[in-house]
Design a protein around this motif. Structure first.
Motif: not given
Length: 244
Positions: A33, A37-39, A50, A54, A99, A154-156
């Motif tokens: 992640a 994963g998206l930061h 990402q 993600y 995102g 973090v977004t997943v």
């Protein structure tokens, strides 16, 4: 699996494989992640790729199961109606859009979180916060902890694209009755989608500190989905085709 359209089937397979890879990597002390994963775009661990990767990461089996169940149930129908190319474009564009909306909302919340904090506290979070989050810790001071969670969280998950799929189904088949547990009666698809959107909107603005769901990412997927469907309708009708 042979009865499932190609893109839908491949999306299911890729998401499951990435989830299994995440479990294997964890056994070796590697957190995928952090990389996939998206930061937030100002975070140390952010990478532009990402915005795509993600969507194929999930926070647990339940998260994966319900997202993939929706892809299987509704996505295969959209692919059969639109064809594989249009469906894949819809899925990816809406996931990326989700995102972007999520990061925009995070940026607004970060600016609000800085209110009342000293420059020294803010600089400390920006300099040290990423490593603290990697160590699965956070600050004890509430304002610093909140800022750090926003900056380095973090977004997943495929939820943004999934909510776009739900919207697409509701727009193509607005009067299709759906049986939704635990409701004892069917509900039309258009009301199902509207209800979900209102719930997400309320939860997003409520901003419960114990809620780690990216509600505005879900709404972002629906927004991009709506724009894309309306564009296709106009384009197809302009070319002499009727697009429902």
């Amino acid at each position: 699996m042979n009865a499932i359209p190609t893109v839908t089937k491949n999306l299911l397979i890729i998401n499951v494989l990435v989830f299994l890879a995440t479990i294997v990597a964890q056994s070796y002390g590697l957190d995928l992640a952090r990389y996939l994963g998206l930061h937030f775009f100002l975070a140390d661990d952010f990478n532009i790729a990402q915005l795509i990767t993600y969507m194929f990461m999930h926070g647990g089996f339940t998260h994966l199961f319900f997202n993939m169940f929706a892809v299987w149930m509704f996505g295969r129908i959209l692919e059969q109606v639109w064809g594989p190319k249009r469906f894949l474009s819809y899925y990816m564009i809406c996931g990326i859009g989700a995102g972007l909306i999520s990061m925009l909302v995070t940026y607004i919340r970060i600016q609000a979180a800085k209110t009342g904090m000293s420059p020294e506290m803010i600089n400390t979070v920006y300099q040290e916060g990423a490593q603290i989050m990697r160590d699965n810790m956070n600050y004890t001071y509430p304002s610093m902890a909140n800022l750090n969670a926003l900056l380095n969280g973090v977004t997943v998950g495929a939820s943004g694209a999934v909510y776009a799929i739900l919207l697409g189904f509701g727009m193509l088949f607005p009067n299709q009755p759906l049986f939704i547990f635990p409701l004892p009666f069917p509900i039309k698809a258009k009301y199902f989608v509207i209800g979900y959107a209102l719930i997400e909107l309320y939860a997003g603005f409520a901003n419960n500190p114990n809620d780690n769901v990216a509600h505005f990412a879900h709404l972002g997927g629906m927004i991009f989905g709506f724009i894309l469907i309306m564009y296709w309708r106009k384009k197809d009708r302009g070319n002499g085709y009727y697009y429902n």
